[in-house]
Design a protein around this motif. Structure first.
Motif, PDB file in Angstrom:
ATOM      1  N   GLN A 146     -15.141 110.658  26.962  1.00  0.00           N
ATOM      2  CA  GLN A 146     -14.599 111.014  28.263  1.00  0.00           C
ATOM      3  C   GLN A 146     -14.032 112.426  28.332  1.00  0.00           C
ATOM      4  O   GLN A 146     -14.292 113.151  29.290  1.00  0.00           O
ATOM      5  N   LEU A 147     -13.235 112.819  27.353  1.00  0.00           N
ATOM      6  CA  LEU A 147     -12.528 114.096  27.462  1.00  0.00           C
ATOM      7  C   LEU A 147     -13.441 115.289  27.232  1.00  0.00           C
ATOM      8  O   LEU A 147     -13.256 116.346  27.818  1.00  0.00           O
ATOM      9  N   GLY A 148     -14.419 115.159  26.367  1.00  0.00           N
ATOM     10  CA  GLY A 148     -15.397 116.212  26.158  1.00  0.00           C
ATOM     11  C   GLY A 148     -14.968 117.266  25.155  1.00  0.00           C
ATOM     12  O   GLY A 148     -13.784 117.497  24.926  1.00  0.00           O
ATOM     13  N   MET A 149     -15.943 117.915  24.544  1.00  0.00           N
ATOM     14  CA  MET A 149     -15.678 118.959  23.568  1.00  0.00           C
ATOM     15  C   MET A 149     -16.750 120.025  23.690  1.00  0.00           C
ATOM     16  O   MET A 149     -17.944 119.718  23.676  1.00  0.00           O
ATOM     17  N   SER A 150     -16.345 121.267  23.842  1.00  0.00           N
ATOM     18  CA  SER A 150     -17.294 122.361  24.004  1.00  0.00           C
ATOM     19  C   SER A 150     -17.548 123.054  22.672  1.00  0.00           C
ATOM     20  O   SER A 150     -16.861 122.811  21.675  1.00  0.00           O
ATOM     21  N   GLU A 151     -18.552 123.918  22.640  1.00  0.00           N
ATOM     22  CA  GLU A 151     -18.930 124.628  21.430  1.00  0.00           C
ATOM     23  C   GLU A 151     -18.773 126.128  21.634  1.00  0.00           C
ATOM     24  O   GLU A 151     -19.031 126.660  22.710  1.00  0.00           O
ATOM     25  N   ARG A 152     -18.350 126.824  20.569  1.00  0.00           N
ATOM     26  CA  ARG A 152     -18.207 128.271  20.608  1.00  0.00           C
ATOM     27  C   ARG A 152     -19.555 128.948  20.380  1.00  0.00           C
ATOM     28  O   ARG A 152     -20.355 128.515  19.555  1.00  0.00           O
ATOM     29  N   ALA A 153     -19.768 130.037  21.106  1.00  0.00           N
ATOM     30  CA  ALA A 153     -21.004 130.802  20.930  1.00  0.00           C
ATOM     31  C   ALA A 153     -20.998 131.550  19.595  1.00  0.00           C
ATOM     32  O   ALA A 153     -22.010 131.601  18.892  1.00  0.00           O
ATOM     33  N   ALA A 154     -19.895 132.168  19.225  1.00  0.00           N
ATOM     34  CA  ALA A 154     -19.689 132.841  17.938  1.00  0.00           C
ATOM     35  C   ALA A 154     -20.775 133.843  17.561  1.00  0.00           C
ATOM     36  O   ALA A 154     -21.332 133.783  16.457  1.00  0.00           O
ATOM     37  N   PRO A 155     -21.113 134.784  18.443  1.00  0.00           N
ATOM     38  CA  PRO A 155     -22.106 135.794  18.050  1.00  0.00           C
ATOM     39  C   PRO A 155     -21.639 136.649  16.883  1.00  0.00           C
ATOM     40  O   PRO A 155     -22.466 137.216  16.155  1.00  0.00           O
ATOM     41  N   GLN A 156     -20.328 136.743  16.675  1.00  0.00           N
ATOM     42  CA  GLN A 156     -19.797 137.537  15.566  1.00  0.00           C
ATOM     43  C   GLN A 156     -20.125 136.927  14.216  1.00  0.00           C
ATOM     44  O   GLN A 156     -19.968 137.581  13.177  1.00  0.00           O
ATOM     45  N   LEU A 157     -20.620 135.688  14.209  1.00  0.00           N
ATOM     46  CA  LEU A 157     -20.957 135.018  12.951  1.00  0.00           C
ATOM     47  C   LEU A 157     -22.466 134.846  12.779  1.00  0.00           C
ATOM     48  O   LEU A 157     -22.920 134.009  11.982  1.00  0.00           O
ATOM     49  N   ALA A 158     -23.230 135.627  13.503  1.00  0.00           N
ATOM     50  CA  ALA A 158     -24.692 135.543  13.407  1.00  0.00           C
ATOM     51  C   ALA A 158     -25.135 135.738  11.958  1.00  0.00           C
ATOM     52  O   ALA A 158     -24.672 136.634  11.256  1.00  0.00           O
ATOM     53  N   GLY A 159     -26.032 134.865  11.513  1.00  0.00           N
ATOM     54  CA  GLY A 159     -26.556 134.939  10.167  1.00  0.00           C
ATOM     55  C   GLY A 159     -25.725 134.239   9.122  1.00  0.00           C
ATOM     56  O   GLY A 159     -26.141 134.160   7.957  1.00  0.00           O
ATOM     57  N   LEU A 160     -24.563 133.737   9.490  1.00  0.00           N
ATOM     58  CA  LEU A 160     -23.663 133.105   8.523  1.00  0.00           C
ATOM     59  C   LEU A 160     -23.541 131.594   8.710  1.00  0.00           C
ATOM     60  O   LEU A 160     -22.921 130.920   7.883  1.00  0.00           O
ATOM     61  N   LEU A 161     -24.098 131.059   9.780  1.00  0.00           N
ATOM     62  CA  LEU A 161     -23.943 129.637  10.091  1.00  0.00           C
ATOM     63  C   LEU A 161     -25.111 128.836   9.530  1.00  0.00           C
ATOM     64  O   LEU A 161     -26.277 129.174   9.739  1.00  0.00           O
ATOM     65  N   ARG A 162     -24.774 127.746   8.828  1.00  0.00           N
ATOM     66  CA  ARG A 162     -25.783 126.943   8.145  1.00  0.00           C
ATOM     67  C   ARG A 162     -25.981 125.553   8.739  1.00  0.00           C
ATOM     68  O   ARG A 162     -26.946 124.862   8.378  1.00  0.00           O
ATOM     69  N   HIS A 163     -25.073 125.115   9.575  1.00  0.00           N
ATOM     70  CA  HIS A 163     -25.069 123.707   9.986  1.00  0.00           C
ATOM     71  C   HIS A 163     -25.181 123.575  11.502  1.00  0.00           C
ATOM     72  O   HIS A 163     -24.165 123.497  12.205  1.00  0.00           O
ATOM     73  N   PRO A 164     -26.393 123.551  12.052  1.00  0.00           N
ATOM     74  CA  PRO A 164     -26.556 123.392  13.505  1.00  0.00           C
ATOM     75  C   PRO A 164     -25.878 122.107  13.987  1.00  0.00           C
ATOM     76  O   PRO A 164     -25.958 121.059  13.346  1.00  0.00           O
ATOM     77  N   GLY A 165     -25.206 122.197  15.115  1.00  0.00           N
ATOM     78  CA  GLY A 165     -24.553 121.026  15.701  1.00  0.00           C
ATOM     79  C   GLY A 165     -23.235 120.661  15.058  1.00  0.00           C
ATOM     80  O   GLY A 165     -22.640 119.626  15.404  1.00  0.00           O
TER      81      GLY A 165
END
Length: 463
Positions: free
Chosen positions: A345-364
């Motif tokens: 019900q309350l919901g949760m949004s996701e950060r775009a985080a372009p400053q971390l491009a190339g460093l993220l390993r875990h989609p979702g």
């Protein structure tokens, strides 16, 4: 656990702001009851034994014990029997934990919607409206938290209407003793619960003060929060946070994930729910700017570690901001109800985080399922929060929203609308998530306090 829990609870809100989520709509919810007729206030202070006797005489109420109390008060722990399902009260019940601070039956009553469990609240804690009004106070443990959890646990009965109806029944039960005006209040998730109670039972109380409560409507992609975080504070402080994020997910990644894993093991705990130390590191690093501005703000900018910091110093600072032990399996299991509410019900949004491009390993990784065990089914309901928002703007009355200027929940604040009456929004300059009227400008503080006293029928301070 106590310190970790306190540092962890505000984080539950950092991703709430940009989602449409659902509770029973106006068509399916139980209609609000008519405003009760005013009753004459009792003018006497009951004797010690008499108060407990009168409380115990309320159907469904049980007096548990008396606790130490501030001068001029009595502190009594109560249990109140609630249906698991208010639409079908014959299908099971549970006892809801309450903390009563009694001053006098002719004083106002403050309904304090805690939003979580009462394990970490001092029974003698007085909410700010209670202090201002010198009133009584009833603090309510939220359903499915702490000892207020039905067994077996039917998660489908955890929604904002069911919780609001819990609060409604408590008001109705205790109004037989406390007939002076009632005020409701809560902070963060508790402030949200205050608003939801008013939406479904608008005449239960004379006014409501919600601190740091986000209006969870809008885009689920988090663009409003991203824009807020791009502007809050100074460029130098924002750049320092970005540098730390890149360090944590770059050169220090393996080292930091190892420290997280060893810390969990040292506490005899595991990280199975979140999926391991590296996933936890990525999840919390993405949430770092929001948590920093909620809890530390401008005063903390000078303490952000620079590139020359040791691994131990960087980890200690990161852990101090994020409360990493709060994401172990044991800690997460204690607040599964919060995450379930985010996912339904309350919901949760996701950060775009372009400053971390190339460093993220875990989609979702930012999705709330990360923190909810797979054996608990969740179905997101996209109508609940828009329903709350519409009610506030079109029908809300005697509502006060108090925000900190640097608090990311302000990316989605509650707003007044053409149909709202006697509704007020105040923002404390440079303040964070832990907000109070004292952090407003002097003029706003005076206006807010006067409004609260007017709602409660209190002309001025009372000793």
């Amino acid at each position: 656990m106590k310190t970790l829990r306190h540092s962890f609870m505000p984080l539950l809100l950092t991703g709430l702001l940009a989602s449409a989520v659902a509770a029973p709509s106006a068509a399916t919810a139980r209609p609000a009851e008519a405003r009760p007729a005013a009753a004459p206030a009792a003018a006497t202070r009951p004797a010690a034994g008499d108060l407990s006797t009168r409380l115990a005489a309320i159907p469904g109420m049980r007096v548990v014990k008396e606790n130490p109390a501030p001068a001029g008060y009595r502190s009594i722990e109560l249990r109140y029997r609630q249906p698991v399902d208010h639409r079908h009260p014959d299908r099971g019940a549970f006892e809801q934990r309450l903390f009563l601070l009694h001053r006098a039956t002719d004083r106002p009553m403050v309904l304090h919607t805690n939003g979580y469990d009462l394990d970490y609240q001092d029974p003698a804690l007085r909410a700010e409206p209670t202090e201002v009004l010198k009133s009584n106070q009833i603090s309510v443990e939220q359903r499915y938290f702490g000892t207020s959890t039905p067994h077996p646990t039917d998660w489908t009965k955890l929604d904002i209407w069911q919780a609001a109806t819990d609060h409604h029944r408590i008001v109705r039960a205790l109004r037989t003793l406390y007939r002076a005006p009632w005020i409701s209040t809560g902070g963060s998730k508790g402030g949200m619960a205050t608003v939801y109670h008013r939406r479904f039972y608008p005449h239960d109380v004379a006014g409501s003060v919600a601190y740091s409560a986000p209006d969870n409507t809008g885009n689920r992609d988090g663009t409003a929060e991203d824009r807020f975080l791009e502007r809050v504070g100074s460029p130098a402080c924002r750049d320092a946070l970005t540098a730390v994020q890149r360090e944590l997910l770059g050169a220090r990644r393996t080292q930091t994930a190892g420290r997280i894993a060893r810390s969990a093991a040292a506490h005899g705990d595991t990280l199975h729910i979140v999926g391991g130390a590296d996933r936890l590191l990525e999840f919390t690093t993405l949430m770092l700017p929001e948590r920093f501005w909620m809890a530390q703000g401008e005063e903390g900018c000078g303490r952000i570690p620079g590139r020359g910091a040791t691994g131990a110093a960087l980890y200690a600072w990161f852990d101090g901001v994020m409360g990493l032990q709060g994401y172990t399996d044991l800690s997460v299991s204690l607040v599964t109800a919060s995450f379930y509410q985010l996912g339904t019900q309350l919901g949760m949004s996701e950060r775009a985080a372009p400053q971390l491009a190339g460093l993220l390993r875990h989609p979702g990784i930012q999705r709330i399922r990360t923190l909810v065990p797979r054996n608990i089914a969740m179905r997101f309901q996209p109508a609940a929060m828009p329903d709350i928002d519409r009610w506030v703007r079109r029908h809300g009355s005697e509502l006060m929203f108090v925000y900190g200027g640097n608090d990311p929940v302000r990316a989605h604040p509650f707003r007044t609308g053409p149909g709202s009456r006697d509704t007020h929004v105040y923002v404390g300059p440079h303040a964070g998530h832990h907000m109070s009227l004292d952090k407003l400008t002097p003029g706003d503080r005076e206006r807010a306090t006067a409004t609260l006293r007017r709602w409660a029928g209190v002309d001025g301070p009372t000793a």
